[in-house]
Design a protein around this motif. Structure first.
Motif, PDB file in Angstrom:
ATOM      1  N   SER A   1       0.836  -1.202   0.000  1.00 54.92           N
ATOM      2  CA  SER A   1       0.000   0.000   0.000  1.00 54.92           C
ATOM      3  C   SER A   1       0.871   1.252   0.000  1.00 54.92           C
ATOM      4  O   SER A   1       0.657   2.182  -0.784  1.00 54.92           O
ATOM      5  CB  SER A   1      -0.923   0.003   1.223  1.00 54.92           C
ATOM      6  OG  SER A   1      -1.810  -1.094   1.193  1.00 54.92           O
TER       7      SER A   1
ATOM      8  N   VAL B   1       1.393   4.139  -3.186  1.00 55.70           N
ATOM      9  CA  VAL B   1       1.262   5.586  -2.952  1.00 55.70           C
ATOM     10  C   VAL B   1       2.572   6.288  -3.320  1.00 55.70           C
ATOM     11  O   VAL B   1       2.565   7.359  -3.939  1.00 55.70           O
ATOM     12  CB  VAL B   1       0.866   5.870  -1.492  1.00 55.70           C
ATOM     13  CG1 VAL B   1       0.876   7.369  -1.222  1.00 55.70           C
ATOM     14  CG2 VAL B   1      -0.503   5.292  -1.179  1.00 55.70           C
TER      15      VAL B   1
ATOM     16  N   THR C   1      -2.277   6.996 -11.465  1.00 57.60           N
ATOM     17  CA  THR C   1      -2.561   7.203 -10.046  1.00 57.60           C
ATOM     18  C   THR C   1      -3.699   6.311  -9.574  1.00 57.60           C
ATOM     19  O   THR C   1      -3.603   5.643  -8.534  1.00 57.60           O
ATOM     20  CB  THR C   1      -2.908   8.677  -9.785  1.00 57.60           C
ATOM     21  OG1 THR C   1      -1.812   9.494 -10.208  1.00 57.60           O
ATOM     22  CG2 THR C   1      -3.172   8.911  -8.313  1.00 57.60           C
ATOM     23  N   TRP C   2      -4.786   6.281 -10.334  1.00 53.90           N
ATOM     24  CA  TRP C   2      -5.929   5.474  -9.925  1.00 53.90           C
ATOM     25  C   TRP C   2      -5.670   3.983 -10.067  1.00 53.90           C
ATOM     26  O   TRP C   2      -6.262   3.175  -9.353  1.00 53.90           O
ATOM     27  CB  TRP C   2      -7.168   5.897 -10.693  1.00 53.90           C
ATOM     28  CG  TRP C   2      -7.794   7.095 -10.061  1.00 53.90           C
ATOM     29  CD1 TRP C   2      -7.567   8.406 -10.363  1.00 53.90           C
ATOM     30  CD2 TRP C   2      -8.704   7.090  -8.949  1.00 53.90           C
ATOM     31  NE1 TRP C   2      -8.292   9.207  -9.523  1.00 53.90           N
ATOM     32  CE2 TRP C   2      -9.001   8.444  -8.650  1.00 53.90           C
ATOM     33  CE3 TRP C   2      -9.300   6.083  -8.199  1.00 53.90           C
ATOM     34  CZ2 TRP C   2      -9.868   8.796  -7.616  1.00 53.90           C
ATOM     35  CZ3 TRP C   2     -10.162   6.442  -7.181  1.00 53.90           C
ATOM     36  CH2 TRP C   2     -10.436   7.782  -6.892  1.00 53.90           C
TER      37      TRP C   2
ATOM     38  N   CYS D   1      -2.818   2.674  -9.298  1.00 57.57           N
ATOM     39  CA  CYS D   1      -2.132   2.373  -8.032  1.00 57.57           C
ATOM     40  C   CYS D   1      -3.135   2.230  -6.897  1.00 57.57           C
ATOM     41  O   CYS D   1      -3.029   1.325  -6.062  1.00 57.57           O
ATOM     42  CB  CYS D   1      -1.124   3.482  -7.707  1.00 57.57           C
ATOM     43  SG  CYS D   1       0.308   3.527  -8.801  1.00 57.57           S
ATOM     44  N   MET D   2      -4.129   3.125  -6.848  1.00 55.00           N
ATOM     45  CA  MET D   2      -5.152   3.020  -5.811  1.00 55.00           C
ATOM     46  C   MET D   2      -5.955   1.719  -5.947  1.00 55.00           C
ATOM     47  O   MET D   2      -6.282   1.056  -4.957  1.00 55.00           O
ATOM     48  CB  MET D   2      -6.109   4.215  -5.894  1.00 55.00           C
ATOM     49  CG  MET D   2      -5.471   5.581  -5.686  1.00 55.00           C
ATOM     50  SD  MET D   2      -4.677   5.780  -4.064  1.00 55.00           S
ATOM     51  CE  MET D   2      -2.955   5.579  -4.513  1.00 55.00           C
TER      52      MET D   2
ATOM     53  N   GLN E   1      -6.428  -1.644  -3.318  1.00 47.00           N
ATOM     54  CA  GLN E   1      -7.684  -2.293  -2.942  1.00 47.00           C
ATOM     55  C   GLN E   1      -7.661  -3.784  -3.270  1.00 47.00           C
ATOM     56  O   GLN E   1      -8.118  -4.621  -2.475  1.00 47.00           O
ATOM     57  CB  GLN E   1      -8.852  -1.613  -3.667  1.00 47.00           C
ATOM     58  CG  GLN E   1      -9.060  -0.167  -3.278  1.00 47.00           C
ATOM     59  CD  GLN E   1      -9.405  -0.010  -1.808  1.00 47.00           C
ATOM     60  OE1 GLN E   1     -10.147  -0.808  -1.247  1.00 47.00           O
ATOM     61  NE2 GLN E   1      -8.867   1.021  -1.179  1.00 47.00           N
TER      62      GLN E   1
END
Length: 260
Positions: A189, A193, A239-240, A242-243, A247
């Motif tokens: 995680s 980031v 970026t998304w 990676c997010m 999850q």
């Protein structure tokens, strides 16, 4: 009534965030007059500078992640195991990058490590890259440390350490083969980031004059019309992604623990 109001606020928030993204994406597809096309994306992907800067930032992100893990995991482990009274101090130190602007940090680096200083790192490409990596690690420290610290709090560090020591394991073995696998989701995680931060960072890379993705994005924005929006969409997707990976890893870990 309260439920309806909650849904209305949620839809308002979604609209507030989604509409600019839709507009940005729509404009990036409008390079060819009258029709939607991927011309802007083709122009960006065909630019050698895109490949150079994107590849450079990916490599720097991976190096920053490795350095961050090697720095944060032993520190957080030792604080929790041996020095819990120092937790507030360590947490305060790791929060400093959130209140100290990146431009202040990089000017401090330039002042301390310029070619006329006691350690002239900015005089070589390797030294400048090292400074940039350290700067990235500093910016990502609040997120990496808190991710690892949260992961360590979910396990019994003292019991695992005592069990490993009773079997003859040294500190390196304990960290690498006992602690790290148990906090791997937390580490990942923090790593994702960190990757997102490095890919979008501009200030440090620009002032240290390194060929990173952030300065390239700014340069395109100053000289092109449609290509910068295509680059912004690409950066947003990274970026998304990676997010989303955070999850997925978290859910996979939960399912694995439930199966056990």
């Amino acid at each position: 009534m309260k439920k309806l109001l909650a849904w209305a606020i949620l839809l308002l928030g979604i609209t507030y965030f989604i509409l600019p993204l839709v507009g940005m994406t729509e404009f990036s597809l409008s390079m060819r007059r009258g029709v939607y096309s991927l011309d802007a994306y083709r122009a960006v992907l065909a630019d050698p500078r895109f490949h150079q800067t994107f590849g450079y930032s990916v490599i720097m992100a991976l190096l920053t992640i490795v350095f961050g893990v090697l720095l944060v995991v032993p520190t957080a482990f030792w604080v929790q195991l041996k020095m819990p009274h120092l937790r507030p101090v360590v947490e305060f130190v790791t929060l400093l990058p959130l209140v100290i602007p990146a431009i202040v940090i990089v000017f401090g680096y330039i002042r301390l490590y310029n070619t006329s200083s006691w350690l002239p790192l900015t005089g070589t490409t390797f030294g400048t890259n090292l400074l940039l990596m350290l700067g990235y690690a500093t910016l990502s420290l609040p997120y990496m440390y808190r991710a690892v610290d949260t992961g360590l709090r979910t396990i019994d560090v003292a019991t695992l350490t005592e069990a490993a020591q009773s079997l003859g394991a040294g500190w390196t073995t304990i960290l690498a083969r006992v602690i790290l696998p148990n906090v791997l989701v937390a580490v990942l995680s923090g790593a994702f980031v960190t990757f997102a931060i490095v890919m979008g960072e501009f200030t440090m890379a620009a002032l240290l004059n390194r060929p990173a993705f952030g300065p390239y994005l700014q340069l395109m924005g100053a000289n092109k019309a449609y290509e910068p929006f295509a680059l912004a969409v690409i950066a947003f997707v990274i970026t998304w992604a990676c997010m989303g990976l955070i999850q997925l890893v978290t859910r996979f870990s939960k399912h694995t623990k439930a199966a056990r």
